[in-house]
Design a protein around this motif. Structure first.
Motif, PDB file in Angstrom:
ATOM      1  N   UNK A 249       0.728  -1.177   0.082  1.00  0.00           N
ATOM      2  CA  UNK A 249      -0.027  -0.123   0.011  1.00  0.00           C
ATOM      3  C   UNK A 249       0.912   1.163  -0.082  1.00  0.00           C
ATOM      4  N   UNK A 250       2.086   1.077  -0.017  1.00  0.00           N
ATOM      5  CA  UNK A 250       3.062   2.387  -0.004  1.00  0.00           C
ATOM      6  C   UNK A 250       2.835   3.074  -1.288  1.00  0.00           C
ATOM      7  N   UNK A 251       2.416   4.390  -1.528  1.00  0.00           N
ATOM      8  CA  UNK A 251       2.252   5.212  -2.576  1.00  0.00           C
ATOM      9  C   UNK A 251       3.384   6.010  -2.989  1.00  0.00           C
ATOM     10  N   UNK A 252       4.760   5.630  -2.514  1.00  0.00           N
ATOM     11  CA  UNK A 252       5.535   6.434  -3.037  1.00  0.00           C
ATOM     12  C   UNK A 252       6.029   5.928  -4.353  1.00  0.00           C
ATOM     13  N   UNK A 253       6.034   6.970  -5.252  1.00  0.00           N
ATOM     14  CA  UNK A 253       6.074   6.635  -6.893  1.00  0.00           C
ATOM     15  C   UNK A 253       7.164   5.670  -7.084  1.00  0.00           C
ATOM     16  N   UNK A 254       8.679   5.669  -6.662  1.00  0.00           N
ATOM     17  CA  UNK A 254       9.654   4.841  -6.959  1.00  0.00           C
ATOM     18  C   UNK A 254       9.257   3.377  -6.320  1.00  0.00           C
ATOM     19  N   UNK A 255       8.875   3.352  -5.118  1.00  0.00           N
ATOM     20  CA  UNK A 255       8.342   2.033  -4.446  1.00  0.00           C
ATOM     21  C   UNK A 255       7.469   1.139  -5.416  1.00  0.00           C
ATOM     22  N   UNK A 256       6.380   2.133  -5.800  1.00  0.00           N
ATOM     23  CA  UNK A 256       5.358   1.407  -6.308  1.00  0.00           C
ATOM     24  C   UNK A 256       5.796   1.266  -7.859  1.00  0.00           C
ATOM     25  N   UNK A 257       6.429   2.102  -8.702  1.00  0.00           N
ATOM     26  CA  UNK A 257       6.899   1.569  -9.963  1.00  0.00           C
ATOM     27  C   UNK A 257       7.852   0.325 -10.090  1.00  0.00           C
ATOM     28  N   UNK A 258       8.925   0.140  -8.881  1.00  0.00           N
ATOM     29  CA  UNK A 258       9.849  -0.769  -8.744  1.00  0.00           C
ATOM     30  C   UNK A 258       9.123  -1.971  -8.538  1.00  0.00           C
ATOM     31  N   UNK A 259       7.864  -1.923  -7.473  1.00  0.00           N
ATOM     32  CA  UNK A 259       7.212  -3.183  -7.101  1.00  0.00           C
ATOM     33  C   UNK A 259       6.471  -3.803  -8.377  1.00  0.00           C
ATOM     34  N   UNK A 260       5.700  -2.971  -9.102  1.00  0.00           N
ATOM     35  CA  UNK A 260       4.990  -3.237 -10.116  1.00  0.00           C
ATOM     36  C   UNK A 260       5.861  -4.060 -11.302  1.00  0.00           C
ATOM     37  N   UNK A 261       7.119  -3.269 -11.620  1.00  0.00           N
ATOM     38  CA  UNK A 261       7.818  -3.910 -12.525  1.00  0.00           C
ATOM     39  C   UNK A 261       8.717  -5.385 -12.051  1.00  0.00           C
ATOM     40  N   UNK A 262       9.001  -5.517 -11.075  1.00  0.00           N
ATOM     41  CA  UNK A 262       9.474  -6.711 -10.474  1.00  0.00           C
ATOM     42  C   UNK A 262       8.296  -7.895 -10.582  1.00  0.00           C
ATOM     43  N   UNK A 263       7.048  -7.403 -10.377  1.00  0.00           N
ATOM     44  CA  UNK A 263       5.944  -8.371 -10.491  1.00  0.00           C
ATOM     45  C   UNK A 263       5.766  -8.871 -11.860  1.00  0.00           C
ATOM     46  N   UNK A 264       5.800  -7.918 -12.877  1.00  0.00           N
ATOM     47  CA  UNK A 264       5.633  -8.073 -14.291  1.00  0.00           C
ATOM     48  C   UNK A 264       6.783  -9.137 -14.557  1.00  0.00           C
ATOM     49  N   UNK A 265       7.912  -8.966 -14.039  1.00  0.00           N
ATOM     50  CA  UNK A 265       9.309  -9.791 -14.351  1.00  0.00           C
ATOM     51  C   UNK A 265       9.095 -11.181 -14.079  1.00  0.00           C
ATOM     52  N   UNK A 266       8.533 -11.234 -12.826  1.00  0.00           N
ATOM     53  CA  UNK A 266       8.397 -12.866 -12.249  1.00  0.00           C
ATOM     54  C   UNK A 266       7.137 -13.442 -12.623  1.00  0.00           C
ATOM     55  N   UNK A 267       6.051 -12.545 -12.883  1.00  0.00           N
ATOM     56  CA  UNK A 267       4.795 -12.878 -12.867  1.00  0.00           C
ATOM     57  C   UNK A 267       4.087 -12.869 -14.119  1.00  0.00           C
ATOM     58  N   UNK A 268       2.860 -13.216 -14.308  1.00  0.00           N
ATOM     59  CA  UNK A 268       2.048 -13.108 -15.471  1.00  0.00           C
ATOM     60  C   UNK A 268       1.372 -11.894 -15.407  1.00  0.00           C
ATOM     61  N   UNK A 269       1.511 -10.688 -14.915  1.00  0.00           N
ATOM     62  CA  UNK A 269       0.615  -9.626 -14.774  1.00  0.00           C
ATOM     63  C   UNK A 269       0.517  -9.214 -16.259  1.00  0.00           C
ATOM     64  N   UNK A 270      -0.751  -9.003 -16.718  1.00  0.00           N
ATOM     65  CA  UNK A 270      -1.421  -8.546 -17.841  1.00  0.00           C
ATOM     66  C   UNK A 270      -2.429  -7.330 -17.474  1.00  0.00           C
ATOM     67  N   UNK A 271      -2.140  -5.977 -17.899  1.00  0.00           N
ATOM     68  CA  UNK A 271      -2.993  -5.053 -17.616  1.00  0.00           C
ATOM     69  C   UNK A 271      -3.809  -4.597 -18.633  1.00  0.00           C
ATOM     70  N   UNK A 272      -3.774  -5.185 -19.800  1.00  0.00           N
ATOM     71  CA  UNK A 272      -4.452  -4.814 -20.996  1.00  0.00           C
ATOM     72  C   UNK A 272      -5.899  -4.340 -20.809  1.00  0.00           C
ATOM     73  N   UNK A 273      -6.529  -5.326 -19.800  1.00  0.00           N
ATOM     74  CA  UNK A 273      -8.200  -4.988 -19.622  1.00  0.00           C
ATOM     75  C   UNK A 273      -8.337  -4.100 -18.462  1.00  0.00           C
ATOM     76  N   UNK A 274      -7.575  -3.748 -17.917  1.00  0.00           N
ATOM     77  CA  UNK A 274      -7.598  -2.844 -16.772  1.00  0.00           C
ATOM     78  C   UNK A 274      -8.354  -1.542 -16.788  1.00  0.00           C
ATOM     79  N   UNK A 275      -9.243  -1.461 -15.957  1.00  0.00           N
ATOM     80  CA  UNK A 275     -10.006  -0.044 -16.131  1.00  0.00           C
ATOM     81  C   UNK A 275      -9.087   1.085 -16.423  1.00  0.00           C
ATOM     82  N   UNK A 276      -7.794   0.991 -15.469  1.00  0.00           N
ATOM     83  CA  UNK A 276      -7.106   2.383 -15.674  1.00  0.00           C
ATOM     84  C   UNK A 276      -5.674   1.760 -15.773  1.00  0.00           C
ATOM     85  N   UNK A 277      -4.793   2.525 -16.220  1.00  0.00           N
ATOM     86  CA  UNK A 277      -3.418   1.936 -16.222  1.00  0.00           C
ATOM     87  C   UNK A 277      -2.021   2.681 -15.416  1.00  0.00           C
ATOM     88  N   UNK A 278      -2.626   3.562 -14.522  1.00  0.00           N
ATOM     89  CA  UNK A 278      -1.870   4.486 -13.668  1.00  0.00           C
ATOM     90  C   UNK A 278      -2.467   3.912 -12.207  1.00  0.00           C
TER      91      UNK A 278
END
Length: 292
Positions: A38-67
């Protein structure tokens, strides 16, 4: 082979996977991840999601928002309007979630299976105080959500939620590796039992149960019709009477992180053709059909 694929293959080895995901302090890690995500600091948020995408199957193409404001905000994302089609056949229960089909089939009296050779009973799952008669000799489907999937769950039919029972518990990983090693795993983890009564069509009055099960890093369940967050530190009433009418496909709630949903259906429902362990389903897709 890329570094990413090599690392994923290494982590997929059963002994190492089980060690890393189950022999660590599970509940401490789960509470930490609940805070960290739940940390909303931009660097923490962006790094966390990037690592998630690297290791997982995260696909956000059908998400209601992209940010997103945080990793948690991304995890609990909503879908774009029309991203899922809900099967409206009156003899069909639609899938409440995007998932991979796990063990499924007939309930043998009150016995079901989490993996081959690993049975548990309905009483183990939903508690000795609940009446299991509606699902005796019925059918069950285990739906496993991976980390990158959409994590909200929806009503499988027009129904009324009549009761909720909450079980605080452990946070074992619920991946196939752990399910083959830990007996009665679903019955040990944090979970909720939702008893619903169907409305209309040939299945009017039938009772369907949904059992959302939490896991390591993914505990906590939120329901729209209750102003209560169910989590490892919840100390409120364990059984709550409800009267929550829902339409087929309507959102019921979400995992604060995510895990598994077990669907219990009475005798007369059967798994739809083409679905078997390992098959992927999307929310709204036909899951169980009434044959009487």
């Amino acid at each position: 082979m890329t570094f990413r694929h090599a690392l994923q293959r290494l982590l997929a080895q059963e002994d190492l996977n089980f060690l890393l995901t189950n022999r660590l302090p599970r509940q401490t890690l789960t509470r930490f991840m609940g805070w960290f995500s739940k940390i909303e600091q931009p660097l923490v948020r962006s790094a966390s999601i990037a690592i998630w995408k690297f290791f997982g199957d995260l696909d956000l193409r059908d998400a209601k928002k992209q940010t997103f404001t945080s990793m948690h905000d991304c995890f609990t994302r909503e879908l774009q309007d029309g991203a899922r089609v809900v099967d409206q056949a009156t003899d069909v229960l639609s899938s409440p979630v995007d998932a991979i089909v796990g063990e499924s089939g007939p309930i043998e009296g009150t016995k079901v299976f989490q993996a081959k050779g690993f049975p548990y009973t309905l009483q183990d799952l939903i508690g000795p105080d609940e009446d299991v008669a509606p699902w005796r000799n019925g059918s069950y489907v285990t739906l496993r959500l991976t980390s990158g999937m959409y994590h909200r769950f929806h009503a499988p039919y027009d129904c009324t939620v009549e009761k909720l029972r909450y079980f605080s518990g452990d946070t074992w990983n619920v991946n196939p590796v752990a399910l083959k090693r830990v007996e009665k795993l679903f019955c040990k983890n944090e979970r909720a039992f939702l008893s619903t009564r169907l409305r209309g069509g040939p299945v009017d009055g039938q009772r369907i149960a949904l059992v959302p099960v939490a896991a390591i890093l993914v505990a906590s369940i939120r329901l729209h019709f209750l102003d209560v967050l169910l989590h490892l530190k919840y100390h409120g009433p364990k059984a709550l009477a409800c009267n929550a009418p829902l339409s087929k496909g309507q959102e019921m709630g979400w995992f604060q992180h995510g895990s598994t949903v077990i669907v219990l259906a009475p005798h007369g429902f059967h798994l739809c053709e083409g679905l078997a362990p390992g098959a992927r389903v999307r929310m709204g897709q036909a899951l169980l059909q009434w044959r009487g």
